[in-house]
Design a protein around this motif. Sequence first.
Motif, short mmCIF file in Angstrom:
data_model
loop_
_atom_site.label_atom_id
_atom_site.label_comp_id
_atom_site.label_asym_id
_atom_site.label_seq_id
_atom_site.Cartn_x
_atom_site.Cartn_y
_atom_site.Cartn_z
N ARG A 251 9.57 -10.25 -5.48
CA ARG A 251 10.36 -11.44 -5.13
C ARG A 251 9.72 -12.11 -3.92
O ARG A 251 9.52 -11.46 -2.88
CB ARG A 251 11.80 -11.04 -4.82
N PRO A 252 9.40 -13.42 -3.99
CA PRO A 252 8.69 -14.09 -2.89
C PRO A 252 9.40 -14.00 -1.54
O PRO A 252 8.75 -13.97 -0.50
CB PRO A 252 8.60 -15.55 -3.37
N SER A 253 10.71 -13.94 -1.55
CA SER A 253 11.44 -13.89 -0.28
C SER A 253 11.58 -12.49 0.28
O SER A 253 11.97 -12.31 1.43
CB SER A 253 12.84 -14.51 -0.46
N ILE A 254 11.28 -11.46 -0.54
CA ILE A 254 11.49 -10.08 -0.15
C ILE A 254 10.17 -9.31 0.00
O ILE A 254 9.98 -8.56 0.96
CB ILE A 254 12.39 -9.35 -1.17
N GLY A 255 9.25 -9.49 -0.96
CA GLY A 255 8.02 -8.71 -0.98
C GLY A 255 7.24 -8.73 0.32
O GLY A 255 6.86 -7.67 0.84
N THR B 50 5.45 -6.05 5.28
CA THR B 50 5.35 -6.09 6.74
C THR B 50 5.96 -4.83 7.36
O THR B 50 5.40 -4.25 8.30
CB THR B 50 6.07 -7.34 7.29
N ILE B 51 7.11 -4.40 6.85
CA ILE B 51 7.73 -3.16 7.33
C ILE B 51 6.78 -1.99 7.15
O ILE B 51 6.58 -1.17 8.06
CB ILE B 51 9.06 -2.90 6.59
N PHE B 52 6.16 -1.91 5.98
CA PHE B 52 5.24 -0.81 5.70
C PHE B 52 4.04 -0.84 6.63
O PHE B 52 3.69 0.18 7.26
CB PHE B 52 4.79 -0.89 4.24
N LEU B 53 3.39 -1.98 6.76
CA LEU B 53 2.17 -2.07 7.57
C LEU B 53 2.46 -1.82 9.05
O LEU B 53 1.72 -1.09 9.72
CB LEU B 53 1.53 -3.46 7.39
N SER B 54 3.53 -2.42 9.57
CA SER B 54 3.82 -2.26 11.00
C SER B 54 4.19 -0.82 11.32
O SER B 54 3.84 -0.30 12.39
CB SER B 54 4.96 -3.20 11.42
N THR B 55 4.88 -0.14 10.40
CA THR B 55 5.25 1.26 10.64
C THR B 55 4.03 2.17 10.56
O THR B 55 3.92 3.13 11.34
CB THR B 55 6.33 1.71 9.65
N VAL B 56 3.12 1.90 9.62
CA VAL B 56 1.87 2.67 9.56
C VAL B 56 1.12 2.53 10.88
O VAL B 56 0.61 3.52 11.44
CB VAL B 56 0.99 2.19 8.39
N ALA B 57 1.05 1.32 11.40
CA ALA B 57 0.31 1.08 12.64
C ALA B 57 0.96 1.81 13.82
O ALA B 57 0.27 2.48 14.60
CB ALA B 57 0.25 -0.42 12.92
N PHE B 58 2.28 1.69 13.95
CA PHE B 58 2.95 2.32 15.09
C PHE B 58 2.94 3.84 14.96
O PHE B 58 2.86 4.55 15.97
CB PHE B 58 4.38 1.81 15.22
#
Length: 425
Positions: free
Chosen positions: A227-231, A236-244
């Motif tokens: 979904r364009p509004s959700i994906g 972003t949640i996944f990438l930022s958590t991997v980084a932190f």
Amino acid sequence: MARTGKASLMVIFVTVFIDLLGFGIIMPLLPRYGKHFIVDDASGFKLGLLMASFSAMQFLFAPIWGRVSDRVGRRPILMLGLAGSTISYALFGLATGWDPDTVVLGLSPLAWLFATRIGAGIAGATIPTAQAYIADVTDIKNRGKGMAMIGAAFGIGFTFGPLIGAFSVGDNPEAPPSSMPGYVASAMSGLALLFAFFKLPESLNPDSNAVHRGWLNVSALIPAITRPSIGPILLTIFLSTVAFAQLESTLALLTEHFGLSQQDNFYVFAYIGVLLMLSQGLLIRRLLPRVGEKRMAIAGVFMMVAGLLAIGWIAEGGTLTQMYLILPLSVIGFSALNPSIQSLLSLRSAESDQGGILGIGQSMSSIARILGPIIGIVLFESEVTFPYWCSAGIMFLAGLLVLFIKPARSEDVGTPEPVEPVEAT
């Protein structure tokens, strides 16, 4: 309020807080313990697996405990989790006191460390049950405030846990890992267990009927991601958590690289806890309604990028003073990003999809906390600066995603309550 009222909220807060003190005692030194017992060429990967094992068990068992608590009650599951934490931390203290070449019941100390972290992860996966307890004893008007108490327990526990741990170890950088933090953490969870036994009432209504739900609704996952509004928000949640998670899992190794003792390492993590508590409790909470979710998320991302790049810059030859000055960039940046992106996810979910979409977001975060330590520690073993350059690059990609998140259309927006971020590191 529901039938058990405000008193039960305070009891569940104290119970969770005392238990999280144990987590705050163990987590800052775990990479050092693992490194002490891993002596082969695959040390980075094994250490990453050791760090990830706790999050992996929480990912698997959190929905299971929640579902079981719907049937047997919240109190038995919470007490079972506290008992498991008490035993796991005690075994952790025992195992960390052995020599690396010791064999006990056919297992090496490293195997025992894995067993204790797996056990602690299973036992610590009861936080959603604590959230369900709060839902039982609060009405809709007070639900958000009740859930915020769990977040507060995390912040305070992660601040005072390392401070308590600092008093259980010495200040000699050359000293081997101490077994005392494990025993202290076990004592904290034991106190929480006793407190819950005497003070914590059951919250589940005996007349309630449990509804069977699968632990992961795969059929809802693909439509949500596409979904364009959700994906983009989920990614972003996944990438930022991997980084932190890479920063979290390697920080104890970095302080060891700087020559800090176990005690000084605890002080660094207590400093991070204070930053998280102040930034989430005072700064971000007040700024977010004025600035807006998207702008706050963008600011948080690029603060994290700057902070991670700066850590990479000082990792090879920096000083402790430089580290203390630089860490607020990444920590406050994550404090700004996390609630903002959770709120964006909520605002772009229909009212009927709130629980499911937010649950998928939590699953993405949990998977990231499994992968992040493995990636970060393997990179750290190759070159001290690599995990921070890698994390900065990942956060930059997350920033691009946030920039292209479109404003929510009226038909995309439900009437969600404010979302309080709750993480289990």
